[in-house]
Design a protein around this motif. Structure first.
Motif, mmCIF file in Angstrom:
data_model
loop_
_atom_site.group_PDB
_atom_site.id
_atom_site.type_symbol
_atom_site.label_atom_id
_atom_site.label_comp_id
_atom_site.label_asym_id
_atom_site.label_seq_id
_atom_site.Cartn_x
_atom_site.Cartn_y
_atom_site.Cartn_z
ATOM 1 N N ARG A 98 8.131 11.624 -3.250
ATOM 2 C CA ARG A 98 7.036 11.139 -2.460
ATOM 3 C C ARG A 98 6.164 11.426 -3.854
ATOM 4 N NH1 ARG A 98 4.822 13.617 2.702
ATOM 5 N NH2 ARG A 98 3.085 13.588 2.201
ATOM 6 N N VAL A 99 4.866 10.441 -3.617
ATOM 7 C CA VAL A 99 3.645 10.950 -5.235
ATOM 8 C C VAL A 99 2.229 10.524 -4.421
ATOM 9 C CG1 VAL A 99 5.300 10.418 -6.452
ATOM 10 C CG2 VAL A 99 3.712 8.884 -5.912
ATOM 11 N N THR A 100 1.655 10.455 -3.338
ATOM 12 C CA THR A 100 1.501 10.071 -2.659
ATOM 13 C C THR A 100 0.831 10.578 -0.926
ATOM 14 O OG1 THR A 100 0.870 7.955 -1.343
ATOM 15 C CG2 THR A 100 0.679 7.881 -3.963
ATOM 16 N N THR A 101 0.406 10.828 -0.264
ATOM 17 C CA THR A 101 -0.221 11.318 0.993
ATOM 18 C C THR A 101 -0.929 10.225 1.596
ATOM 19 O OG1 THR A 101 0.012 13.324 0.511
ATOM 20 C CG2 THR A 101 -1.064 12.989 2.445
ATOM 21 N N ALA A 102 -0.774 9.569 2.481
ATOM 22 C CA ALA A 102 -1.451 8.543 3.277
ATOM 23 C C ALA A 102 -1.738 8.815 4.684
ATOM 24 C CB ALA A 102 -1.085 7.234 3.090
ATOM 25 N N THR A 103 -3.034 8.662 4.840
ATOM 26 C CA THR A 103 -3.173 8.738 6.115
ATOM 27 C C THR A 103 -2.805 7.656 7.186
ATOM 28 O OG1 THR A 103 -5.324 6.728 5.774
ATOM 29 C CG2 THR A 103 -6.234 9.158 5.849
ATOM 30 N N ASN A 104 -2.355 6.774 6.900
ATOM 31 C CA ASN A 104 -1.532 6.143 7.899
ATOM 32 C C ASN A 104 -0.155 6.546 8.104
ATOM 33 O OD1 ASN A 104 -0.622 4.862 6.081
ATOM 34 N ND2 ASN A 104 -1.323 2.512 6.100
ATOM 35 N N GLY A 105 0.495 7.087 7.204
ATOM 36 C CA GLY A 105 1.843 7.781 7.079
ATOM 37 C C GLY A 105 2.531 6.651 6.027
ATOM 38 N N HIS A 106 2.324 5.346 5.273
ATOM 39 C CA HIS A 106 3.146 4.700 4.350
ATOM 40 C C HIS A 106 2.520 5.708 3.399
ATOM 41 C CE1 HIS A 106 2.235 1.488 6.991
ATOM 42 N NE2 HIS A 106 3.046 1.789 7.503
ATOM 43 N N HIS A 107 3.432 6.900 2.471
ATOM 44 C CA HIS A 107 3.040 7.878 1.613
ATOM 45 C C HIS A 107 3.763 6.771 0.116
ATOM 46 C CE1 HIS A 107 1.762 10.287 4.473
ATOM 47 N NE2 HIS A 107 3.055 10.542 4.666
ATOM 48 N N GLY A 108 3.078 6.786 -1.449
ATOM 49 C CA GLY A 108 3.706 6.322 -2.064
ATOM 50 C C GLY A 108 4.953 7.014 -3.007
ATOM 51 N N HIS A 109 5.704 6.308 -2.870
ATOM 52 C CA HIS A 109 7.324 6.820 -3.474
ATOM 53 C C HIS A 109 6.913 5.702 -5.048
ATOM 54 C CE1 HIS A 109 7.879 8.053 0.803
ATOM 55 N NE2 HIS A 109 8.103 8.590 0.244
ATOM 56 N N MET A 110 7.515 6.827 -5.924
ATOM 57 C CA MET A 110 8.241 6.435 -7.251
ATOM 58 C C MET A 110 10.177 6.587 -7.199
ATOM 59 S SD MET A 110 5.822 8.415 -9.526
ATOM 60 C CE MET A 110 5.734 7.369 -11.347
ATOM 61 N N ASN A 111 10.149 4.860 -8.022
ATOM 62 C CA ASN A 111 11.368 5.440 -8.547
ATOM 63 C C ASN A 111 12.009 5.924 -9.521
ATOM 64 O OD1 ASN A 111 11.396 3.057 -9.777
ATOM 65 N ND2 ASN A 111 11.966 1.401 -8.585
ATOM 66 N N PRO A 112 13.069 5.986 -9.921
ATOM 67 C CA PRO A 112 13.561 6.652 -11.281
ATOM 68 C C PRO A 112 13.142 5.332 -12.641
ATOM 69 C CG PRO A 112 15.291 6.631 -10.555
ATOM 70 C CD PRO A 112 14.261 6.118 -8.911
ATOM 71 N N ALA A 113 13.145 4.826 -12.472
ATOM 72 C CA ALA A 113 12.717 3.951 -13.291
ATOM 73 C C ALA A 113 10.698 4.211 -13.689
ATOM 74 C CB ALA A 113 12.814 2.070 -13.450
ATOM 75 N N GLN A 114 10.374 4.285 -12.472
ATOM 76 C CA GLN A 114 8.870 3.987 -12.532
ATOM 77 C C GLN A 114 8.428 5.542 -12.977
ATOM 78 O OE1 GLN A 114 8.259 3.266 -7.975
ATOM 79 N NE2 GLN A 114 7.358 1.633 -8.656
#
Length: 254
Positions: free
Chosen positions: A29-45
Motif C-alpha cells: 500500500r502506497v496511498t491513503t484514500a478517503t474512500n478506502g480505495h487505497h493505492g497499491h504497488m506490485n513488485p514490478a511497479q
C-alpha cells in the motif's frame, strides 16, 4: 550528458487500487484514500520506480489535487510535481508557483458558474447513482469530476456514458476538455492541462545538457504531455496500450 528526466502519471501508472490488481498478487500500500480505495504497488511497479529514481529525476504529473497528492506515501527524490491536471506546479522546494497559480485560477474562475451548474445537474438527476465534485486549488475551481457508485464494470461504463451525454445535451461544453477513463469522467477548462504545465516546467528545468525527457502515463489524456518528451512509456493494459493494440489490428472504434 545529464541523467533522464521522467515526467510520470501516478494512478494506474505507478500504482492502482487493489481491486485493479490480479488476485493473489503481492501488493504494497502506497496511498491513503478517503474512500478506502487505497493505492497499491506490485513488485514490478516498485521495481520501475526504483529504476527511475536510480537513473534520473522523477517528477509526478497527476490529476490528484494538492490534498490527494499529500496522501501518496512515496519518495520520488524531488519535491517538484504537477498537480490537479496541471493547475498547480510545485517547485524544487515543494512550493506552488504563484504566477502559474494566478494563471490557472483566472481560467478556473471564468468557468466556475458552468461547473457549479453541471454539479447541480448530476446531483439532481442521477442522485445516489453517482457522485460528483469540483476540484479546487487555493480557492479556485480547476476541474469537475463524476464517478458512478456502481461496482460492476458494465454498469459503470453505461453510467459514465449516460452522464456525459446528459451533460452535453444541457450545457455548452466547448470551453472544457472532457475525459473518460474507467470510472472517471472529468471536465477541465481549456487552458488548464498537464501539457501546458509540463511545457512551462520543462522550459524552466532543461539546461541543454542532453538529459533525455521521458513521459510515462496510462490515459489518452496523458498523451499530450507525453508528446512533449523524447520518449514515452505506458503500462500494458492501459488505455494507451489498448488504443495501440486496436491500431495494430486495424480497429479504431472506441
Amino acid at each position: 550528458m545529464g541523467q533522464c528526466i521522467y515526467l510520470t502519471d501516478l494512478d494506474d501508472t505507478l500504482f492502482r487500487s487493489s481491486h485493479k490488481h490480479p488476485q493473489g498478487e503481492a501488493l504494497t500500500r502506497v496511498t491513503t484514500a478517503t474512500n478506502g480505495h487505497h493505492g497499491h504497488m506490485n513488485p514490478a511497479q516498485q521495481g520501475l520506480l526504483s529504476a527511475l529514481r536510480a537513473t534520473g529525476a522523477v517528477i509526478p504529473v497527476t490529476a490528484r489535487s494538492t490534498d490527494a497528492f499529500s496522501r501518496v506515501h512515496l519518495d520520488f527524490g524531488t519535491r517538484r510535481a504537477i498537480l490537479a491536471n496541471g493547475a498547480v506546479i510545485l517547485n524544487a522546494e515543494g512550493v506552488a508557483d504563484p504566477a502559474w497559480l494566478a494563471h490557472t485560477a483566472h481560467i478556473g474562475r471564468s468557468a466556475e458558474t458552468l461547473l457549479l451548474d453541471m454539479s447541480a445537474l448530476i446531483g439532481a438527476e442521477l442522485g445516489s447513482a453517482a457522485r460528483s465534485w469540483i476540484v479546487e486549488e487555493y480557492g479556485a475551481p480547476v476541474y469537475f469530476c463524476v464517478k458512478m457508485n456502481a461496482t460492476g464494470a458494465a454498469e459503470v461504463r453505461s453510467g459514465i456514458t449516460a452522464a456525459a451525454e446528459r451533460l452535453a445535451s444541457r450545457f455548452d461544453l466547448s470551453g472544457l476538455q472532457q475525459h473518460a477513463n474507467g470510472n472517471n469522467l472529468s471536465f477541465t477548462p481549456i487552458g488548464i492541462s498537464k501539457r501546458e504545465a509540463c511545457r512551462h516546467l520543462i522550459d524552466s528545468i532543461r539546461d541543454g545538457g542532453g538529459a533525455p525527457l521521458i513521459g510515462i502515463g496510462d490515459s489518452l489524456t496523458d498523451l499530450p504531455f507525453m508528446g512533449l518528451c523524447d520518449f514515452i512509456m505506458t503500462p500494458s493494459g492501459s488505455q494507451i496500450a489498448d488504443l495501440m493494440a486496436r491500431m495494430t489490428d486495424g480497429d479504431l472504434t472506441p
